[in-house]
Design a protein around this motif. Structure first.
Motif, short mmCIF file in Angstrom:
data_model
loop_
_atom_site.label_atom_id
_atom_site.label_comp_id
_atom_site.label_asym_id
_atom_site.label_seq_id
_atom_site.Cartn_x
_atom_site.Cartn_y
_atom_site.Cartn_z
N ASN A 164 -33.47 20.99 -31.84
CA ASN A 164 -34.37 19.90 -32.92
C ASN A 164 -35.39 20.42 -33.45
O ASN A 164 -36.54 19.08 -33.35
CB ASN A 164 -34.59 18.73 -32.34
CG ASN A 164 -32.56 17.67 -31.64
OD1 ASN A 164 -32.22 17.98 -32.23
ND2 ASN A 164 -33.68 17.73 -30.26
N ILE A 165 -35.55 21.77 -33.92
CA ILE A 165 -36.56 22.42 -34.42
C ILE A 165 -36.85 22.42 -36.06
O ILE A 165 -37.65 23.67 -36.68
CB ILE A 165 -37.35 23.10 -33.82
CG1 ILE A 165 -36.40 24.78 -33.40
CG2 ILE A 165 -38.04 22.87 -32.34
CD1 ILE A 165 -37.07 26.16 -32.83
N GLU A 166 -35.36 23.15 -36.47
CA GLU A 166 -35.20 23.21 -37.15
C GLU A 166 -36.34 23.30 -38.65
O GLU A 166 -36.61 23.43 -39.69
CB GLU A 166 -33.34 22.95 -38.24
CG GLU A 166 -32.83 23.12 -37.41
CD GLU A 166 -31.89 22.44 -36.39
OE1 GLU A 166 -33.24 21.68 -35.35
OE2 GLU A 166 -30.82 22.58 -35.56
N GLU A 167 -36.76 21.67 -39.52
CA GLU A 167 -37.85 21.17 -39.92
C GLU A 167 -38.61 21.67 -39.38
O GLU A 167 -39.21 22.48 -40.73
CB GLU A 167 -37.68 19.37 -40.15
CG GLU A 167 -35.75 18.93 -40.11
CD GLU A 167 -36.88 17.32 -40.57
OE1 GLU A 167 -38.07 16.84 -40.19
OE2 GLU A 167 -36.00 16.52 -40.37
N SER A 205 -43.26 17.86 -33.56
CA SER A 205 -43.60 17.90 -32.16
C SER A 205 -42.61 18.05 -31.61
O SER A 205 -41.80 17.42 -30.45
CB SER A 205 -44.58 16.95 -31.34
OG SER A 205 -44.95 17.37 -30.06
N PRO A 206 -41.41 19.72 -31.31
CA PRO A 206 -40.46 19.94 -30.45
C PRO A 206 -41.33 20.12 -29.10
O PRO A 206 -42.06 20.58 -28.65
CB PRO A 206 -39.98 21.45 -31.33
CG PRO A 206 -41.51 21.66 -31.31
CD PRO A 206 -42.33 20.38 -31.85
N LEU A 207 -39.74 20.38 -28.42
CA LEU A 207 -40.80 20.03 -26.42
C LEU A 207 -39.45 21.54 -26.78
O LEU A 207 -39.03 21.71 -26.51
CB LEU A 207 -39.91 18.88 -26.31
CG LEU A 207 -40.30 17.81 -26.07
CD1 LEU A 207 -38.55 16.35 -25.68
CD2 LEU A 207 -41.47 17.10 -26.03
N GLY A 208 -41.21 22.25 -25.76
CA GLY A 208 -41.18 23.52 -25.08
C GLY A 208 -39.98 23.39 -23.95
O GLY A 208 -38.83 24.64 -24.27
N GLU A 209 -39.42 22.36 -23.62
CA GLU A 209 -37.95 22.68 -22.54
C GLU A 209 -37.24 22.10 -23.32
O GLU A 209 -36.53 22.18 -22.72
CB GLU A 209 -38.81 21.88 -21.33
CG GLU A 209 -38.43 20.20 -21.47
CD GLU A 209 -40.11 19.60 -21.83
OE1 GLU A 209 -40.28 18.62 -22.50
OE2 GLU A 209 -40.73 20.37 -21.91
N ASP A 210 -37.10 21.81 -24.17
CA ASP A 210 -35.66 21.83 -24.71
C ASP A 210 -35.31 23.03 -25.28
O ASP A 210 -35.34 22.85 -26.33
CB ASP A 210 -36.03 20.70 -26.26
CG ASP A 210 -34.85 19.69 -26.14
OD1 ASP A 210 -34.13 19.62 -25.56
OD2 ASP A 210 -35.39 18.80 -26.78
#
Length: 231
Positions: A164-167, A205-210
């Motif tokens: 979920n960090i593509e954008e 805001s991506p989650l680093g643990e994701d």
């Protein structure tokens, strides 16, 4: 402590996660913007923006070093120190400038996003197994990949494992590419660059643990998420 960027992949190296990388690049951007602001009237640049001059303090806050040293050198020698971070206009106009700093910062951001060195690797127009390696600078390589709709192939494989960090990746790539436009007058100021990065972090805001160990590529639709994401 010197910041170890993604291309330095040695034994025992701990990969930098996405959130950490952007925190570091934002710290460097703020430091460079502060220098430009303090010396706006005289237009004094940093003069040597590159990954080896991004240091971490005891609290892992990014600091930009080497300010002022390049100004003491012959301009030709100072520009030669920049290597792949050199702005295009500096090939003819042998001088340092704040707009050239912006270009160098754009290359630095591309380095973080791609995990590649600023120069000296094969062009995408050549076969990967071609023994004759054609030197191509990093901004030119990224532009060619985007133009051919291979945007998803630009990003560091270590980043592609995060969900979920593509954008965010595409948005940060856009910031980098507006910094490295060939015409210096079309580049943003470092103050504007800081605002662009901060806005991306607020909105996304991506989650680093994701983190997904099995994930090694972005969605095939990434290259077309925006009609015209890059210049």
């Amino acid at each position: 402590m010197e910041l170890k960027f993604p291309r330095n992949r040695g034994p025992g190296r701990v990969p930098l996660d996405w959130t950490t990388r952007i925190s570091l690049i934002l710290g460097a951007a703020r430091g460079l913007a502060k220098i430009h602001e303090e010396y706006a009237a005289s237009r004094i640049p940093h003069g040597n923006v590159k990954s080896s001059n991004i240091l971490l303090d005891r609290n892992d806050i990014a600091c930009i070093s080497d300010f002022g040293l390049s100004l003491l050198l012959n301009p030709v020698h100072a520009i030669a120190r920049l290597g792949g971070y050199k702005a295009p206009e500096q090939a003819e106009i042998k001088r340092l400038s704040q707009m050239a700093d912006v270009y160098s910062f754009g290359v630095l951001l591309l380095e973080v996003l791609t995990g590649k060195a600023p120069s000296q690797y094969p062009s995408p127009s050549r076969p990967r197994l071609d023994e004759e390696k054609q030197p191509v600078d990093l901004p030119k390589w990224v532009r060619s990949m985007v133009r051919d709709e291979w945007t998803a192939e630009v990003f560091d494989q270590e980043l592609l494992r995060y969900k979920n960090i593509e954008e965010e990746l595409v948005s940060m790539l856009h910031v980098a590419m507006v910094c490295v436009v060939p015409q210096p007058e079309k580049r943003p100021t470092m103050g504007e660059v800081v605002k662009m990065i901060e806005e991306i972090r607020v909105e996304q805001s991506p989650l680093g643990e994701d983190y997904d160990e099995s994930r090694n590529s972005l969605s095939p639709s990434l290259a077309t998420t925006d009609q015209d994401p890059l210049p």
